[in-house]
Design a protein around this motif. Structure first.
Motif, PDB file in Angstrom:
ATOM      1  N   ASP A 165     102.006 -17.683  64.767  1.00  0.00           N
ATOM      2  CA  ASP A 165     102.778 -16.509  64.353  1.00  0.00           C
ATOM      3  C   ASP A 165     104.207 -16.852  63.965  1.00  0.00           C
ATOM      4  N   TYR A 238     108.312  -8.130  58.309  1.00  0.00           N
ATOM      5  CA  TYR A 238     106.881  -7.853  58.196  1.00  0.00           C
ATOM      6  C   TYR A 238     106.344  -7.204  59.466  1.00  0.00           C
ATOM      7  N   ASP A 239     106.654  -7.798  60.617  1.00  0.00           N
ATOM      8  CA  ASP A 239     106.158  -7.245  61.884  1.00  0.00           C
ATOM      9  C   ASP A 239     106.699  -5.846  62.134  1.00  0.00           C
ATOM     10  N   GLU A 258     100.200  -7.678  52.414  1.00  0.00           N
ATOM     11  CA  GLU A 258      99.170  -8.595  52.897  1.00  0.00           C
ATOM     12  C   GLU A 258      98.200  -9.010  51.797  1.00  0.00           C
ATOM     13  N   SER A 261      98.817 -12.458  50.707  1.00  0.00           N
ATOM     14  CA  SER A 261      98.726 -13.489  51.736  1.00  0.00           C
ATOM     15  C   SER A 261      97.320 -14.070  51.774  1.00  0.00           C
ATOM     16  N   TYR A 299     107.741 -12.379  56.263  1.00  0.00           N
ATOM     17  CA  TYR A 299     107.206 -12.909  57.516  1.00  0.00           C
ATOM     18  C   TYR A 299     108.022 -14.114  58.001  1.00  0.00           C
TER      19      TYR A 299
END
Length: 768
Positions: A165, A238-239, A258, A261, A299
């Motif tokens: 992560d 992002y989170d 996303e 990604s 991210y």
């Protein structure tokens, strides 16, 4: 002598190392500051933070040595934190949370309020406002079913994946110091806006939304700053989209991001608890030079620059709510005309759509920039404070939730139909490959585009061949996907040898040859260049317009266009529909306008006018080059990377030149002596060169001025001095005048005979 030297050396050693120092003289001074841990103990008010340190590996280094900067929360800060989170005692705080808080409070090396603003060994005051902490986000498990929308999803096996992560990054902390704010132009009111309920006063130092109550507390092994708030590691941009406080408000925008990604295997790692080897993956967002769909990776804790700009800069991100996105697509929007869902949009379209939400610097979306908020593409975004519904300064930038959608101006330009209509995906791919898409989005220039649908690339002349034609394969689903034209297959016919009549790239080959891909790419791009014109077209004008290929198209009859290749075949393309855009018209055509297939020699040979005598001049002057496999020929003194005009003397004009003694009768040259033959050939060559002008000039009524011919009689400073001619252009004829002699010739008969890179006009007198 040797013994004496030995005695001297022994004496030096004894005087240096043989005496024991006075312990009182060299004792540690009583007033010397203790280490960070000792200072915190002596200062008082940090009992909870010290207890936190005691539970982590950081107690010993902070107590004994190293070099550190510590943002230490006070006891009051811990009390407020526990109250806010419903925790009754310090001991009730989970061990992992304690470790996270400590990790996120420590920076390597000791920095005071001056050096904290230095940037990467560049001692410039006020440049920096971030440092990397000791916190690294732990790995997490994701299920592939929850990410079925990501790119390359079909390449992964269903199941659970262990994701790194952190992406290998240390999480940063952010602080605001007056010298930094002054240098960067960040107003105190900008800080107050970003951190609701906080006020930045003169002389303050802030860490995120916390006040630094004590600054620059010096310890033996670093610097201490006292904070009135406790910080767990802050989310990245992002989170933050999925923060619990927002509910599901930004899930659509998160899903959009996303889609850019994909999962990438990173390494194997031994699990310390189980001893088993685990595969570690990363969720990679497509940014950068090769895959520049996203302006930056929301991210990533690092700021993407060629040098490490992480300490100095942080992104700005506007996130539209689900309601805003749904209302835009279902309303009167240009995207809604082509797509029912954001999920249906190709990545090129989606990337363009979301680009107005990305900003290079967080302060671009602060009050001091309202009205002049330029996104990463330098597009002005109509961002207003009344649009804001949520705000949070994250670890890698400033997050702002908005209740509206900011439209990308690209969709309203000549590029709009290409970007939005999948039927034009091959043309879009070619335009982007040519790197002219940014220019075509400019609203300061007018353009016209003759649109080519994917299924119209049929039996089109290969611009780089005298005989080949190409057809894009669109009837085989295994070789054609209109939503993915990164690899296009074409069928080639008409090759002189026959051996190259096949599909490129060869679908039967186990690997795709780069030469085949490059050939397809260049061929399609050269065809598309003939459909783009850097001005408005008037289809009722019966006139000629130069395309970006350098060749011309003739428009007439209110709805018809023909290129040189169409004229050769007696065909034309018709306008089926017109899309009016902000910087020109996009014409939906029923076929491609083709470039000329004949070179100048072939065009003269095939013309209804008899140019046989001028062709004989070229042949006798040795000015022609044979093309293998073709009856056509090249003219050896023309560089066809440029364009030219030939004022071609007809047979009567050549006969007049022979009669006037300007050139010899070509048929007699072969019987001359060597010296006379060489002289005659040179005269014939110069005669031919004088009739070629170094500019393409159709009878468009616009191309008027002074131009050079290909003939020169002298060289100055190693450079030829070409004859200059004044051209007066109308829509029916051209008059060309030699500026030295004053002699003029006017076109008569055939005009605008289009050959490859050369426009041909007939003259019934020769140029003097």
């Amino acid at each position: 002598m040797k013994h004496r030297n030995s005695i001297i050396i022994l004496f030096i050693i004894m005087t240096t190392f043989g005496c024991r120092p006075d312990s009182e003289e060299f004792a540690r001074p009583d007033n010397l500051a203790g280490t960070i841990y000792q200072q915190l103990e002596s200062m008082g008010g940090f009992e909870n933070y010290l207890k936190a340190l005691d539970q982590t590996p950081y107690k010993e280094p902070l107590e004994k040595g190293g070099s550190w900067t510590v943002f230490a929360p006070t006891d009051d800060a811990f009390e407020a934190y526990m109250t806010e989170n419903g925790i009754s005692t310090f001991e009730a705080i989970p061990e992992q949370t304690i470790l996270d808080i400590v990790d996120y409070s420590i920076i390597i090396d000791g920095w005071n309020t001056t050096t904290l603003t230095y940037f990467k060994s560049r001692f410039y005051l006020g440049q920096s406002f971030r440092r990397r902490t000791q916190f690294t986000a732990p790995n997490k498990i994701i299920n592939s079913d929850d990410y079925a929308h990501i790119d390359r999803w079909d390449e992964i096996e269903p199941g659970e994946y262990l994701i790194e992560d952190s992406n290998g990054r240390l999480k940063t902390t952010n602080y605001f110091i007056p010298s930094y704010m002054e240098v960067q132009g960040v107003e105190n009111s900008d800080y107050d806006y970003m951190f609701s309920g906080e006020t930045f006063n003169e002389g303050d130092m802030k860490v995120f939304g916390a006040n630094v109550s004590q600054q620059n507390v010096v310890a033996e092994n670093g610097i201490i700053y006292a904070l009135d708030k406790v910080f767990e590691p802050q989310k990245n941009l992002y989170d933050n989209l999925s923060s619990e406080e927002y509910g599901d408000k930004y899930s659509m925008f998160k899903k959009m991001l996303e889609r850019f990604s994909y999962l990438r295997y990173n390494r194997d790692e031994i699990n310390e608890e189980t001893g088993e080897t685990e595969e570690i993956y990363r969720l990679v967002f497509q940014t950068g030079i090769e895959n520049d769909y996203l302006p930056f990776n929301p991210y990533d804790e690092n700021y993407s620059t060629n040098i490490d700009g992480t300490e100095a800069q942080a992104w700005g991100l506007l996130a539209p709510t689900n309601d805003a996105l749904e209302n835009y697509l279902n309303g009167n929007s240009i995207l809604g005309e082509f797509y029912n869902s954001y999920d249906d949009m190709p990545l090129e379209v989606l990337g363009k759509f979301i680009s107005p939400f990305f900003f290079n610097d967080y302060y671009n979306i602060c009050p001091s920039s309202f009205g002049q908020s330029y996104d990463t593409s330098l597009g002005l975004v109509d961002f207003k404070e009344e649009h804001v519904v949520d705000k949070k300064f994250c670890s890698n930038g400033f997050f702002t939730g908005v209740n509206t959608v900011y439209t990308n101006s690209s969709f309203g330009t000549i590029m709009g139909p290409l970007l939005l209509d999948p039927n034009y995906s091959i043309m879009l791919q070619a335009v982007q490959g040519l790197k002219i898409d940014t220019a075509l989005e400019s609203k300061s220039v007018r353009f016209s585009m003759l649109g080519i649908r994917n299924d119209q690339f049929v039996n089109v002349a290969d611009p780089n061949s005298a005989t080949r034609t190409i057809t894009v394969i669109t009837d085989d689903p295994e070789l054609y996907d209109p939503t993915d034209t990164s690899l296009v297959y074409i069928r080639v016919e008409g090759d002189p040898s026959g051996g190259n009549n096949r599909v490129y790239p060869n679908p039967d080959d186990t690997s795709t040859y780069s030469a085949d891909v490059a050939y397809v790419k260049k061929t399609l791009e050269d065809i598309v260049l003939n459909q783009v014109i850097d001005e408005d077209i008037d289809f009722s004008s019966d006139n000629y317009y130069q395309t970006r290929s350098g060749e011309f198209v003739h428009v007439f009859g209110g709805n018809s266009a023909e290129g040189g290749g169409d004229i050769e075949k007696g065909e034309s393309a018709l306008v089926e529909n017109i899309q009016v855009t902000d910087n020109g018209n996009f014409y939906e055509m029923n076929s491609i306008t083709e470039r000329p297939t004949a070179f100048t020699y072939g065009a003269l040979e095939n013309s209804a006018t008899d140019f046989s005598s001028f062709i004989e001049v070229l042949e006798t002057a040795d000015a022609l080059i044979t093309i293998v496999g073709s009856d056509d020929k090249l003219i050896n003194f023309l560089n066809l990377t440029r364009t030219f005009t030939l004022f071609a003397p007809n047979n009567a004009a050549v006969a007049q030149a022979i009669s006037d003694g300007v050139i010899a009768e070509p048929s007699t040259v072969s019987g001359m002596g060597e010296l006379d033959k060489a002289t005659a050939k040179l005269n014939l060559l110069n005669f031919a060169k004088k009739h070629f002008i170094q500019q393409s000039l159709p009878t468009d009524g616009k191309s008027t001025g002074t131009f050079s011919s290909m003939y020169f009689s002298q060289i100055i400073d190693f450079a030829p001095v070409y004859d200059q001619f004044l051209v007066v252009n109308t829509t029916s004829s051209i008059t060309i005048t030699n500026e030295d002699s004053g002699e003029s010739v006017t076109t008569n008969g055939t005009t605008n005979l289009l050959s490859k890179r050369v426009v041909i006009h007939e003259i019934n007198n020769y140029i003097k």
